[in-house]
Design an enzyme around this catalytic site. Structure first.
Site, mmCIF file in Angstrom:
data_model
loop_
_atom_site.group_PDB
_atom_site.id
_atom_site.type_symbol
_atom_site.label_atom_id
_atom_site.label_comp_id
_atom_site.label_asym_id
_atom_site.label_seq_id
_atom_site.Cartn_x
_atom_site.Cartn_y
_atom_site.Cartn_z
ATOM 1 N N GLN A 2 48.487 36.181 42.779
ATOM 2 C CA GLN A 2 47.212 36.842 43.071
ATOM 3 C C GLN A 2 46.090 36.226 42.246
ATOM 4 O O GLN A 2 46.126 36.257 41.017
ATOM 5 C CB GLN A 2 47.321 38.330 42.759
ATOM 6 C CG GLN A 2 46.042 39.130 42.998
ATOM 7 C CD GLN A 2 46.189 40.579 42.550
ATOM 8 O OE1 GLN A 2 46.852 40.859 41.559
ATOM 9 N NE2 GLN A 2 45.584 41.496 43.276
ATOM 10 N N GLY A 3 45.090 35.667 42.911
ATOM 11 C CA GLY A 3 43.940 35.068 42.226
ATOM 12 C C GLY A 3 42.733 35.979 42.296
ATOM 13 O O GLY A 3 41.811 35.752 43.097
ATOM 14 N N TYR A 4 42.733 37.031 41.500
ATOM 15 C CA TYR A 4 41.620 37.981 41.468
ATOM 16 C C TYR A 4 40.816 37.841 40.178
ATOM 17 O O TYR A 4 39.674 37.414 40.176
ATOM 18 C CB TYR A 4 42.148 39.416 41.598
ATOM 19 C CG TYR A 4 42.279 39.926 43.016
ATOM 20 C CD1 TYR A 4 42.543 39.076 44.083
ATOM 21 C CD2 TYR A 4 42.169 41.277 43.290
ATOM 22 C CE1 TYR A 4 42.669 39.555 45.370
ATOM 23 C CE2 TYR A 4 42.298 41.778 44.585
ATOM 24 C CZ TYR A 4 42.545 40.913 45.611
ATOM 25 O OH TYR A 4 42.671 41.399 46.887
ATOM 26 N N SER A 5 41.426 38.232 39.040
ATOM 27 C CA SER A 5 40.698 38.299 37.769
ATOM 28 C C SER A 5 40.219 36.927 37.312
ATOM 29 O O SER A 5 40.870 35.903 37.550
ATOM 30 C CB SER A 5 41.588 38.905 36.684
ATOM 31 O OG SER A 5 41.913 40.241 36.968
ATOM 32 N N GLU A 34 48.201 48.513 45.937
ATOM 33 C CA GLU A 34 48.711 48.215 44.603
ATOM 34 C C GLU A 34 48.711 49.456 43.724
ATOM 35 O O GLU A 34 49.665 49.726 42.994
ATOM 36 C CB GLU A 34 47.861 47.112 43.964
ATOM 37 C CG GLU A 34 48.348 46.695 42.578
ATOM 38 C CD GLU A 34 47.476 45.632 41.939
ATOM 39 O OE1 GLU A 34 47.818 45.200 40.829
ATOM 40 O OE2 GLU A 34 46.449 45.256 42.540
ATOM 41 N N SER A 44 41.056 49.043 36.129
ATOM 42 C CA SER A 44 41.279 49.733 34.865
ATOM 43 C C SER A 44 41.152 51.246 35.040
ATOM 44 O O SER A 44 40.465 51.731 35.943
ATOM 45 C CB SER A 44 40.283 49.247 33.804
ATOM 46 O OG SER A 44 38.988 49.730 34.086
ATOM 47 N N ASN A 45 41.808 51.984 34.165
ATOM 48 C CA ASN A 45 41.796 53.440 34.292
ATOM 49 C C ASN A 45 40.412 54.033 34.109
ATOM 50 O O ASN A 45 40.096 55.090 34.674
ATOM 51 C CB ASN A 45 42.779 54.054 33.291
ATOM 52 C CG ASN A 45 44.225 53.873 33.729
ATOM 53 O OD1 ASN A 45 44.502 53.152 34.681
ATOM 54 N ND2 ASN A 45 45.143 54.523 33.039
ATOM 55 N N GLU A 46 39.574 53.372 33.322
ATOM 56 C CA GLU A 46 38.194 53.842 33.183
ATOM 57 C C GLU A 46 37.460 53.768 34.523
ATOM 58 O O GLU A 46 36.727 54.695 34.908
ATOM 59 C CB GLU A 46 37.457 53.005 32.127
ATOM 60 C CG GLU A 46 37.930 53.227 30.702
ATOM 61 C CD GLU A 46 39.206 52.461 30.379
ATOM 62 O OE1 GLU A 46 39.737 52.649 29.272
ATOM 63 O OE2 GLU A 46 39.682 51.689 31.240
#
Length: 399
Positions: free
Chosen positions: A126-129, A246, A384-386
């Site tokens: 996966q090329g996301y971040s 996901e 992220s959870n935030e």
């Protein structure tokens, strides 16, 4: 919400148990029991068994190779594979890009890519971040420019935290195709052959000493236009769809239940002549609180399954599952490390191997610190959870 299994569902559960007991690769089980690092072939050995059975893609529609299971059957499957300590199937093909392709892809793309995902012949990453574009994924800067003749894109940029890219045959990448549009409106979704000239994969070694994640550099990488999924500049639609899949899988309720069972086994055993750790009321309270939180999460998961079976959208529940599930996974590794004590020190890992007369602590403690370090990522990946809490605030509270 009916929590009782029907006779047919109980029969299915028994079938699953028998299949796992008879077909789970013995060599793979041995490596798991010894705590050995697993290779790509180890992961694929179980993948291929399930592919041959037709059970590799539980959530896929039948027309694309899925088994046609109900939501309850999928729940039973996750419970039984966790109960049997089966390794997880790498999600990047089956759980992530596969559903994107059969939902948004052309007939030609489906025919080309879906069989290799099901069989395991094609390993995906996966090329996301990117550096500076993680939780704020829409700020990504990897650039794809359409050629003058309109037949291909030229891609330049950098991706990071790319899990298992060192093994990947293909990757799905978010790239910016319109730098002048609003952030989410200028992104496209490309499938890229990882053997294409111009791609460099550089390892990132984790605190646990493992090579799991990587940096990926793309320099003038040529990608055919037919490898773009959906419309140009509409890749954010695919990205959101993929992230929803996901996040639902990140909860890992069944695996966490097995994790708590292991904690109870560990903490019920004397170590170095000391009383079992569960006799300590403070540690016992932590385990009890964790079990209560996991039970609440399990009921939330069951409600989402009931909604899915009734054709209703999960709504904010998927985000809740992601937040609480990832936090519980971290707490499990914290309790294991606490139980290991000084035997969990990272520099003890592998120390004394081959010295049967003088082993350094129990074998399970060797993985305590690496697992603790590795699970710090769960509250970050998949959004992220935030960020998830902000989404819940908008969806539920209207803020």
């Amino acid at each position: 919400m009916d929590l009782e299994f029907s006779p047919e569902e109980i029969a299915f559960r028994d079938e699953v148990r028998a299949f796992i007991a008879e077909n789970y690769p013995a060599e793979l089980r041995g490596k798991q029991d010894e705590g050995d690092d697993l290779t790509k072939e180890d992961f694929l050995s179980w993948h291929r068994v399930l592919a041959k059975k037709g059970w590799i893609a539980p959530a896929w529609p039948v027309e694309y190779g899925g088994p046609g299971w109900t939501a309850t059957q999928r729940y039973i499957w996750s419970e039984e594979t966790a109960r049997a300590d089966c390794i997880r199937i790498m999600p990047f093909g089956i759980t992530m890009v596969g559903p994107v392709i059969y939902t948004f892809g052309t007939p030609e793309q489906k025919a080309r890519f879906l069989p290799g995902i099901l069989s395991g012949d094609d390993w995906w990453c996966q090329g996301y971040s990117e550096p500076g574009a993680g939780s704020d994924l829409a700020s990504l800067r990897t650039r794809a420019v359409l050629s003058d003749d309109g037949t291909h894109y030229i891609v330049n940029g950098q991706k990071t935290w790319t899990t298992m890219a060192q093994h990947a045959d293909w990757g799905f990448f978010l790239v910016r195709t319109n730098p002048d549009a609003k952030q989410q409106e200028g992104i496209s979704f490309l499938l890229i052959d990882m053997k294409t000239p111009g791609i460099t994969v550089r390892p990132i070694i984790t605190l646990g000493g493992e090579h799991e994640v990587n940096e990926v550099f793309l320099e003038d990488v040529k990608v055919p236009v037919e490898n773009r999924i959906y419309e140009e500049n509409k890749g954010w639609t695919c990205a959101k769809f993929l992230l929803a899949h996901e996040r639902a899988g990140i909860a890992g309720v069944a695996a966490s239940k097995r994790g708590i069972e292991k904690i109870r086994d560990i903490a019920s055993t004397e170590m170095d002549g000391d009383r079992p750790l569960l006799s300590n009321p403070f540690y016992r309270r932590k385990v009890a609180e964790l079990e209560m939180d996991l039970t609440a999460l399990e009921f939330t998961e069951l409600r989402t399954l009931a909604n899915e079976a009734a054709g209703r959208d999960a709504g904010a529940a998927a985000n809740v599952l992601k937040i609480k599930g990832s936090e519980i996974q971290q707490r499990i590794t914290e309790l294991v490390l606490e139980a290991a004590g000084h035997y969990g020190a990272p520099y003890f890992r592998g120390f004394g191997e081959g010295d049967n007369e003088h082993p350094i602590g129990p074998e399970w403690a060797n993985r305590a610190a690496p697992s603790y370090y590795n699970m710090r990522k769960t509250t970050i990946y998949g959004g992220s959870n935030e960020v998830q809490r902000n989404i819940i605030a908008k969806m539920v509270l209207g803020l």
